[in-house]
Design a protein around this motif. Structure first.
Motif, PDB file in Angstrom:
ATOM      1  N   UNK A 335     -31.578  11.615  22.532  1.00  0.00           N
ATOM      2  CA  UNK A 335     -31.094  10.246  22.555  1.00  0.00           C
ATOM      3  C   UNK A 335     -29.929  10.087  21.591  1.00  0.00           C
ATOM      4  N   UNK A 336     -28.812   9.590  22.098  1.00  0.00           N
ATOM      5  CA  UNK A 336     -27.665   9.304  21.263  1.00  0.00           C
ATOM      6  C   UNK A 336     -27.825   7.913  20.659  1.00  0.00           C
ATOM      7  N   UNK A 337     -27.831   7.796  19.342  1.00  0.00           N
ATOM      8  CA  UNK A 337     -27.880   6.461  18.733  1.00  0.00           C
ATOM      9  C   UNK A 337     -26.503   5.824  18.754  1.00  0.00           C
ATOM     10  N   UNK A 338     -26.404   4.618  19.284  1.00  0.00           N
ATOM     11  CA  UNK A 338     -25.120   3.934  19.369  1.00  0.00           C
ATOM     12  C   UNK A 338     -25.271   2.494  18.900  1.00  0.00           C
ATOM     13  N   UNK A 339     -24.151   1.912  18.470  1.00  0.00           N
ATOM     14  CA  UNK A 339     -24.127   0.517  18.033  1.00  0.00           C
ATOM     15  C   UNK A 339     -23.550  -0.344  19.141  1.00  0.00           C
ATOM     16  N   UNK A 340     -24.194  -1.475  19.416  1.00  0.00           N
ATOM     17  CA  UNK A 340     -23.717  -2.431  20.402  1.00  0.00           C
ATOM     18  C   UNK A 340     -23.195  -3.656  19.657  1.00  0.00           C
ATOM     19  N   UNK A 341     -21.866  -3.850  19.610  1.00  0.00           N
ATOM     20  CA  UNK A 341     -21.294  -4.923  18.793  1.00  0.00           C
ATOM     21  C   UNK A 341     -21.425  -6.298  19.443  1.00  0.00           C
ATOM     22  N   UNK A 342     -22.637  -6.807  19.555  1.00  0.00           N
ATOM     23  CA  UNK A 342     -22.830  -8.115  20.173  1.00  0.00           C
ATOM     24  C   UNK A 342     -22.324  -9.237  19.265  1.00  0.00           C
ATOM     25  N   UNK A 343     -22.043  -8.906  18.002  1.00  0.00           N
ATOM     26  CA  UNK A 343     -21.503  -9.911  17.084  1.00  0.00           C
ATOM     27  C   UNK A 343     -19.995 -10.077  17.235  1.00  0.00           C
ATOM     28  N   UNK A 344     -19.361  -9.286  18.103  1.00  0.00           N
ATOM     29  CA  UNK A 344     -17.922  -9.396  18.351  1.00  0.00           C
ATOM     30  C   UNK A 344     -17.689 -10.352  19.519  1.00  0.00           C
ATOM     31  N   UNK A 345     -16.944 -11.448  19.266  1.00  0.00           N
ATOM     32  CA  UNK A 345     -16.728 -12.468  20.290  1.00  0.00           C
ATOM     33  C   UNK A 345     -15.659 -12.078  21.292  1.00  0.00           C
ATOM     34  N   UNK A 346     -14.671 -11.285  20.893  1.00  0.00           N
ATOM     35  CA  UNK A 346     -13.564 -10.929  21.764  1.00  0.00           C
ATOM     36  C   UNK A 346     -13.976  -9.802  22.702  1.00  0.00           C
ATOM     37  N   UNK A 347     -13.894  -9.981  24.028  1.00  0.00           N
ATOM     38  CA  UNK A 347     -14.365  -8.943  24.967  1.00  0.00           C
ATOM     39  C   UNK A 347     -13.591  -7.635  24.859  1.00  0.00           C
ATOM     40  N   UNK A 348     -12.271  -7.712  24.620  1.00  0.00           N
ATOM     41  CA  UNK A 348     -11.480  -6.490  24.523  1.00  0.00           C
ATOM     42  C   UNK A 348     -11.825  -5.710  23.265  1.00  0.00           C
ATOM     43  N   UNK A 349     -11.939  -6.413  22.142  1.00  0.00           N
ATOM     44  CA  UNK A 349     -12.328  -5.728  20.903  1.00  0.00           C
ATOM     45  C   UNK A 349     -13.763  -5.208  21.007  1.00  0.00           C
ATOM     46  N   UNK A 350     -14.584  -5.915  21.751  1.00  0.00           N
ATOM     47  CA  UNK A 350     -15.966  -5.456  21.946  1.00  0.00           C
ATOM     48  C   UNK A 350     -15.959  -4.105  22.670  1.00  0.00           C
ATOM     49  N   UNK A 351     -15.127  -3.989  23.707  1.00  0.00           N
ATOM     50  CA  UNK A 351     -15.001  -2.730  24.440  1.00  0.00           C
ATOM     51  C   UNK A 351     -14.462  -1.627  23.536  1.00  0.00           C
ATOM     52  N   UNK A 352     -13.491  -1.965  22.716  1.00  0.00           N
ATOM     53  CA  UNK A 352     -12.922  -0.986  21.787  1.00  0.00           C
ATOM     54  C   UNK A 352     -13.979  -0.476  20.818  1.00  0.00           C
ATOM     55  N   UNK A 353     -14.787  -1.383  20.271  1.00  0.00           N
ATOM     56  CA  UNK A 353     -15.828  -0.976  19.321  1.00  0.00           C
ATOM     57  C   UNK A 353     -16.901  -0.137  20.010  1.00  0.00           C
ATOM     58  N   UNK A 354     -17.208  -0.470  21.249  1.00  0.00           N
ATOM     59  CA  UNK A 354     -18.166   0.340  22.001  1.00  0.00           C
ATOM     60  C   UNK A 354     -17.624   1.758  22.171  1.00  0.00           C
ATOM     61  N   UNK A 355     -16.345   1.866  22.513  1.00  0.00           N
ATOM     62  CA  UNK A 355     -15.716   3.186  22.653  1.00  0.00           C
ATOM     63  C   UNK A 355     -15.793   3.970  21.343  1.00  0.00           C
TER      64      UNK A 355
END
Length: 501
Positions: A335-355
């Motif tokens: 299992x890869x541990x990953x962070x889900x930035x649900x505290x980020x309001x901007x959808x584009x920055x959210x995608x960037x942080x997920x990447x």
């Protein structure tokens, strides 16, 4: 005789009265002409001519006396397809919501340990003349990421069913004798001190990160003390302490004691739109799918007045299996541990942080405590491990680390599949939930030109899973809007070449 691996045994030990670890696939069949649908006898006949291609589906468990060691796989002398393949019917009108409710009930039932660990159900009565096939398999037999691929052996890539030569698999296991099993158990017990010493040496440098990952009061203090202990007592270890470990999972409404009741929902997203976002913004399909999951979880938390100021912690299953290992069902699931930035309001920055999180995950994985803890648990005697697995300490030895939820994405068949000549219009993963892994699991699998998503949850913790599926479409529209202005995303990150799926 063939003994189960440590990981497979841990999947068995993880099951309780409220947790089942089996995974499955809901295959929806296209409309048929009146009277031309699939019958349960058709399905049994089809399976009878194909099951020899998937040897593990004939295996059953043989326990070691007194639970002294891991159980063995043995071939079933008789496979009762009347038991393994059954049919159910929906009452009118047969909507997708009713189908999901039926799957929720079937997924909540544990698999019988006295038979091969799989079941298949033909569901009749759907609207528009449709039918469905729900198949569930224990991960000790076939891991979740390849279950759909293995079960596809029972389907065809053309409307005309192919003829399969009947030849028994080379992997056939006879029942193990009591003396042989006890002899192997004695040998394993003799090696126990060395195995525990080796596992402890590998685990010790990671005690600080592991302690802080525990969701118990005083975890930070425990991590500090563990760090001091590690530096003093394990200076000779070649491993370095883990750095960059994911944050401890925050408290959420869907993390709590799970009940045995389940709720399931499913939907399909246009794969072309997912691919367009990937291509335009320069990410991967995994990035986009994970970002979609992050968005719907953010909205769910907002709707429940529970939006935290920190990211969620998720686990993404990965399987490393060779063809030879597949034949013996000897997989290694991690299992890869990953962070889900649900505290980020901007959808584009959210995608960037997920990447960013997914890019860093492989580096964290190689030194992650989760794998080492699992290996440490594997070194324990099975009787002790089974006892611990039924206490709050089970998080220390189970193959799933303490996380808020599990998210998975797998590439499925690109071409249409057919069951006895009827086209499969959708393949929706049906996963599992538990106290340790969170009360909700989101699983996605590509099939043809769409991305099929199945969401399963503990009914008491997340009763509104259909709201989550609806928000997936909104989340994809949101990311599609970002592609109209690529500069909106790129200024604060270096150029990134699109990766393959």
């Amino acid at each position: 005789m063939h003994q189960l691996s440590s990981l497979d045994t841990q999947f068995l030990d993880a099951e309780t009265s409220t947790t089942s670890t089996h995974v499955g696939v809901l295959s929806v069949l296209g409309p048929t002409t009146p009277g031309g649908g699939l019958t349960v006898q058709d399905l049994r006949t089809l399976a009878d001519g194909r099951l020899h291609l998937v040897g593990p589906l004939r295996w059953r468990l043989q326990e070691v006396p007194l639970g002294l060691d891991r159980p063995y796989w043995v071939d079933s002398e008789f496979l009762d397809l009347g038991y393994h393949i059954r049919e159910v019917a929906l009452t009118g009108p047969g909507t997708d919501e009713q189908l999901a409710e039926q799957i929720s009930a079937l997924a909540a039932r544990p698999l019988s340990r006295d038979r091969p660990l799989w079941e298949c159900y033909l569901v009749n009565g759907l609207t528009g003349g449709r039918q469905a096939i729900y198949t569930k398999v224990h991960p000790a037999v076939i891991d979740g990421l390849t279950a759909a691929q293995a079960l596809a052996v029972l389907m065809d890539t053309t409307p005309r069913p192919r003829t399969v030569p009947h030849r028994l698999s080379d992997e056939q296991y006879q029942a193990a004798g009591t003396l042989g099993m006890l002899g192997n158990s004695a040998w394993h017990l003799a090696l126990l001190p060395a195995r525990l010493m080796w596992s402890s040496a590998r685990l010790a440098p990671h005690l600080p990160a592991l302690a802080r990952a525990l969701t118990v009061p005083g975890a930070d203090l425990l991590g500090t003390l563990a760090g001091g202990l590690t530096r003093r007592a394990w200076r000779w270890s070649a491993a370095e302490p883990t750095t960059g470990a994911p944050p401890a999972p925050p408290d959420t409404p869907f993390n709590g004691p799970a009940t045995a009741r389940r709720r399931f929902a499913f939907t399909s997203l246009p794969l072309g739109e997912v691919e367009a976002v990937r291509t335009s913004l320069g990410f991967t399909v995994d990035d986009v799918v994970t970002a979609l999951c992050t968005t719907v979880l953010r909205r769910w938390r907002i709707d429940h007045d529970a939006l935290p100021n920190t990211a969620l912690t998720a686990a993404m299953p990965i399987a490393r299996r060779t063809d030879a290992q597949f034949a013996a069902a000897g997989h290694r699931l991690s299992l890869l541990p990953i962070a889900l930035p649900i505290n980020e309001a901007d959808p584009a920055r959210r995608l960037h942080k997920v990447h960013t999180s997914l890019t860093a995950a492989p580096q964290r994985f190689h030194a992650a405590p989760a794998t080492l803890v699992r290996d440490f648990g594997a070194a324990l005697p099975r009787a002790l491990r089974g006892l611990i697995s039924r206490t709050p300490l089970r998080a220390l030895i189970m193959p799933t680390p303490p996380v808020n939820l599990i998210i998975s994405h797998a590439a499925g068949p690109a071409r249409p599949l057919y069951a006895a000549g009827i086209e499969v219009t959708g393949n929706f993963p049906v996963s599992a939930v538990s106290d340790v892994a969170g009360g909700i699991t989101i699983a996605a699998m590509s099939y043809g030109r769409h991305l099929d998503v199945g969401i399963i949850a503990c009914r008491n913790l997340v009763p509104d899973v259909w709201d989550v599926t609806g928000q997936l479409h909104q989340a994809l529209s949101e990311l599609t809007a970002c592609t109209r202005n690529v500069r909106y995303l790129r200024p604060d990150r270096p150029p990134h070449r699109p990766m393959s799926r």
